[in-house]
Design a protein around this motif. Sequence first.
Motif, PDB file in Angstrom:
ATOM      1  N   PHE A 409       0.687  -1.030  -0.025  1.00  0.00           N
ATOM      2  CA  PHE A 409      -0.025  -0.065  -0.051  1.00  0.00           C
ATOM      3  C   PHE A 409       0.998   1.298  -0.047  1.00  0.00           C
ATOM      4  N   VAL A 410       1.938   1.196   0.982  1.00  0.00           N
ATOM      5  CA  VAL A 410       2.852   2.501   0.875  1.00  0.00           C
ATOM      6  C   VAL A 410       3.414   2.616  -0.454  1.00  0.00           C
ATOM      7  N   ALA A 411       3.904   1.596  -1.059  1.00  0.00           N
ATOM      8  CA  ALA A 411       4.409   1.735  -2.386  1.00  0.00           C
ATOM      9  C   ALA A 411       3.570   2.283  -3.406  1.00  0.00           C
ATOM     10  N   LEU A 412       2.352   1.849  -3.619  1.00  0.00           N
ATOM     11  CA  LEU A 412       1.403   2.393  -4.376  1.00  0.00           C
ATOM     12  C   LEU A 412       0.938   3.982  -4.086  1.00  0.00           C
ATOM     13  N   ALA A 413       0.872   4.183  -2.824  1.00  0.00           N
ATOM     14  CA  ALA A 413       0.640   5.593  -2.590  1.00  0.00           C
ATOM     15  C   ALA A 413       1.812   6.580  -3.109  1.00  0.00           C
ATOM     16  N   GLU A 414       2.888   6.056  -2.713  1.00  0.00           N
ATOM     17  CA  GLU A 414       3.983   6.956  -3.180  1.00  0.00           C
ATOM     18  C   GLU A 414       4.405   7.023  -4.634  1.00  0.00           C
ATOM     19  N   ARG A 415       3.923   6.168  -5.561  1.00  0.00           N
ATOM     20  CA  ARG A 415       3.601   6.053  -6.938  1.00  0.00           C
ATOM     21  C   ARG A 415       2.739   7.212  -7.174  1.00  0.00           C
ATOM     22  N   HIS A 416       1.591   7.271  -6.496  1.00  0.00           N
ATOM     23  CA  HIS A 416       0.414   8.337  -6.944  1.00  0.00           C
ATOM     24  C   HIS A 416       1.037   9.577  -6.278  1.00  0.00           C
ATOM     25  N   ALA A 417       1.695   9.662  -5.203  1.00  0.00           N
ATOM     26  CA  ALA A 417       2.082  11.161  -4.964  1.00  0.00           C
ATOM     27  C   ALA A 417       3.475  11.473  -5.716  1.00  0.00           C
ATOM     28  N   GLY A 418       4.022  10.598  -6.433  1.00  0.00           N
ATOM     29  CA  GLY A 418       5.219  11.045  -6.996  1.00  0.00           C
ATOM     30  C   GLY A 418       6.376  11.606  -6.311  1.00  0.00           C
ATOM     31  N   LYS A 419       6.468  10.923  -5.251  1.00  0.00           N
ATOM     32  CA  LYS A 419       7.649  11.210  -4.093  1.00  0.00           C
ATOM     33  C   LYS A 419       7.536  10.349  -2.957  1.00  0.00           C
ATOM     34  N   SER A 420       8.479  10.496  -2.184  1.00  0.00           N
ATOM     35  CA  SER A 420       8.626   9.567  -1.145  1.00  0.00           C
ATOM     36  C   SER A 420       7.728  10.058   0.114  1.00  0.00           C
ATOM     37  N   LEU A 421       6.715   9.233   0.885  1.00  0.00           N
ATOM     38  CA  LEU A 421       5.773   9.643   1.777  1.00  0.00           C
ATOM     39  C   LEU A 421       6.424   9.106   3.324  1.00  0.00           C
ATOM     40  N   ALA A 422       7.708   8.830   3.157  1.00  0.00           N
ATOM     41  CA  ALA A 422       8.202   8.259   4.521  1.00  0.00           C
ATOM     42  C   ALA A 422       7.859   8.990   5.664  1.00  0.00           C
ATOM     43  N   PRO A 423       8.076  10.030   5.850  1.00  0.00           N
ATOM     44  CA  PRO A 423       7.630  10.924   6.924  1.00  0.00           C
ATOM     45  C   PRO A 423       6.241  10.843   7.391  1.00  0.00           C
ATOM     46  N   LEU A 424       5.249  10.676   6.462  1.00  0.00           N
ATOM     47  CA  LEU A 424       3.806  10.772   7.011  1.00  0.00           C
ATOM     48  C   LEU A 424       3.885   9.181   7.211  1.00  0.00           C
ATOM     49  N   PHE A 425       3.946   8.202   6.607  1.00  0.00           N
ATOM     50  CA  PHE A 425       3.849   6.944   7.113  1.00  0.00           C
ATOM     51  C   PHE A 425       4.693   6.351   8.212  1.00  0.00           C
ATOM     52  N   THR A 426       5.894   7.021   8.330  1.00  0.00           N
ATOM     53  CA  THR A 426       6.724   6.768   9.594  1.00  0.00           C
ATOM     54  C   THR A 426       5.881   7.312  10.713  1.00  0.00           C
ATOM     55  N   ASN A 427       5.288   8.192  10.770  1.00  0.00           N
ATOM     56  CA  ASN A 427       4.712   9.011  11.879  1.00  0.00           C
ATOM     57  C   ASN A 427       3.554   8.270  12.136  1.00  0.00           C
ATOM     58  N   TRP A 428       2.527   7.932  11.130  1.00  0.00           N
ATOM     59  CA  TRP A 428       1.369   7.191  11.433  1.00  0.00           C
ATOM     60  C   TRP A 428       1.245   5.740  11.632  1.00  0.00           C
ATOM     61  N   LEU A 429       2.348   5.220  10.757  1.00  0.00           N
ATOM     62  CA  LEU A 429       2.335   3.693  10.897  1.00  0.00           C
ATOM     63  C   LEU A 429       3.104   2.925  11.678  1.00  0.00           C
ATOM     64  N   HIS A 430       4.279   3.656  11.731  1.00  0.00           N
ATOM     65  CA  HIS A 430       5.475   2.856  12.459  1.00  0.00           C
ATOM     66  C   HIS A 430       6.138   3.439  14.033  1.00  0.00           C
ATOM     67  N   THR A 431       5.564   4.532  14.418  1.00  0.00           N
ATOM     68  CA  THR A 431       6.076   5.047  15.705  1.00  0.00           C
ATOM     69  C   THR A 431       4.835   5.095  16.609  1.00  0.00           C
ATOM     70  N   THR A 432       4.959   5.165  17.874  1.00  0.00           N
ATOM     71  CA  THR A 432       3.674   4.893  18.618  1.00  0.00           C
ATOM     72  C   THR A 432       2.969   6.399  19.101  1.00  0.00           C
ATOM     73  N   ALA A 433       3.862   7.492  18.771  1.00  0.00           N
ATOM     74  CA  ALA A 433       3.488   8.645  18.997  1.00  0.00           C
ATOM     75  C   ALA A 433       2.244   9.154  18.209  1.00  0.00           C
ATOM     76  N   LEU A 434       1.187   9.754  18.467  1.00  0.00           N
ATOM     77  CA  LEU A 434      -0.070  10.025  17.826  1.00  0.00           C
ATOM     78  C   LEU A 434       0.500  11.372  16.963  1.00  0.00           C
ATOM     79  N   PRO A 435       0.540  11.502  15.637  1.00  0.00           N
ATOM     80  CA  PRO A 435       0.880  12.684  15.008  1.00  0.00           C
ATOM     81  C   PRO A 435      -0.157  13.687  14.890  1.00  0.00           C
ATOM     82  N   ARG A 436       0.244  15.079  14.858  1.00  0.00           N
ATOM     83  CA  ARG A 436      -1.072  15.889  14.624  1.00  0.00           C
ATOM     84  C   ARG A 436      -1.709  15.919  13.110  1.00  0.00           C
ATOM     85  N   LEU A 437      -2.806  16.093  13.252  1.00  0.00           N
ATOM     86  CA  LEU A 437      -3.262  16.154  11.883  1.00  0.00           C
ATOM     87  C   LEU A 437      -3.139  17.487  11.244  1.00  0.00           C
TER      88      LEU A 437
END
Length: 437
Positions: A409-437
Amino acid sequence: MTAGDHGAPTSGDSYLPAHGNGGYRVRFYDLELDYKVGPGRLAARARITAVATHALSRFTLDLHGLRATRVAVAGKQAKHAQRAGKLVITPARPLPAGGVFEVDVRYGGSPGPIPTPQWGDLGWDHLDDGVIVASQPLGAPTWFPCNDHPSDKAAYRVVVTTGSAYHVEVTGALTSRRSAASTTTWEYVLPAPTPTYLLSLQIGRYGTFTADTPVPQRFAVPPRVAAAARHDFARQGEMIAAFTTLFGPYPFPTYAVVVADADLDAPIEAQSLSVFGTNHVDGHRGSENLIAHELAHQWFGNSLTVAEWKHIWLNEGFATYAEWLWSDLAHGPKADVLADRAWRSVATQPQDLILSAPGKDNLFDDRVYQRGALTLHALRKELGTDRFFQLVREWTREHEHATVTTDAFVALAERHAGKSLAPLFTNWLHTTALPRL
């Protein structure tokens, strides 16, 4: 795999390794069940067509609480034993790698659920006058021998004989119904690839009605709540049309709803079928968010099934987000408002859950649902609404009737974004702290 040519008695799943088996993949389950509701007795036969992924002199199936009385492989009687929820089968001749084989199991007993500390009783359970099956994530072996892992999807034929006073609903299309003396035999066929936990069987004294929408709908409900159910589910056809626009074509030929004659803690999803409790029917559409949630699972969870249980947010996050989308479309609170409410709710809870790997005990934690939906809302804000739903429609199209992972899913999202979405997915998927909207 274990050493030699034995199929491993484990799926290798990081959360539920004891459910599922190695050494083969199932293509087709042909089940014949004769069930007496009063005494709760089952006599059954399962014919399973599978493909050996490597040479096998022994393999296992999951079977809980029922006794196998005879087993044959490729038409020849096979040795079998049962221990720790496994049916261990030794065929008369070893099975070659890549070969298609058939397993014939005669079995029976008094089926009952598997008790679990996290999720209560799972699988075949008794109503006051009928049966309810709720198999997610490990209840399927309570009523048929199987390879109980979501990644092994197969087709099904299910034949059920029971008292003629009862209505029987099974996932799939009803292909025949015939009565003899005091019993009726129901035959259902489900050709779409389906994991074992999404095969459902419901038995009760239900009345039925249908809805004539582009996707045919059928309903089985206790007669006393029929009028309220007609009202509460009246907009389900509109939901199907709306979700088809947002998510892509509805993935099955029909959709069925059973209102079980009992109060349920939560509705139950199954392939092309959802089960609600009478407590979810009030005549005022008080559970319409749950109706949207279970319908959305037909795309996310059922057509697209997680390859391992740790990816559960892909099921529950999308289904929860569908509640918000329907509210927006039905002139309720907007998705932005519901996202803000969800964020505030999650913020008050412990910040110790990693969404991409919540852990076995947290598979169905409310934070998986809410934070999963928030992740999708944040992604929609990043991509813009048009690109977000283009992504969703490509996601459901590329993986229809297959299995999915977070990385895909992340790979397909980045393809649609045309860029890395690592900051977004790292914060929401791979860390415990809740990011701000």
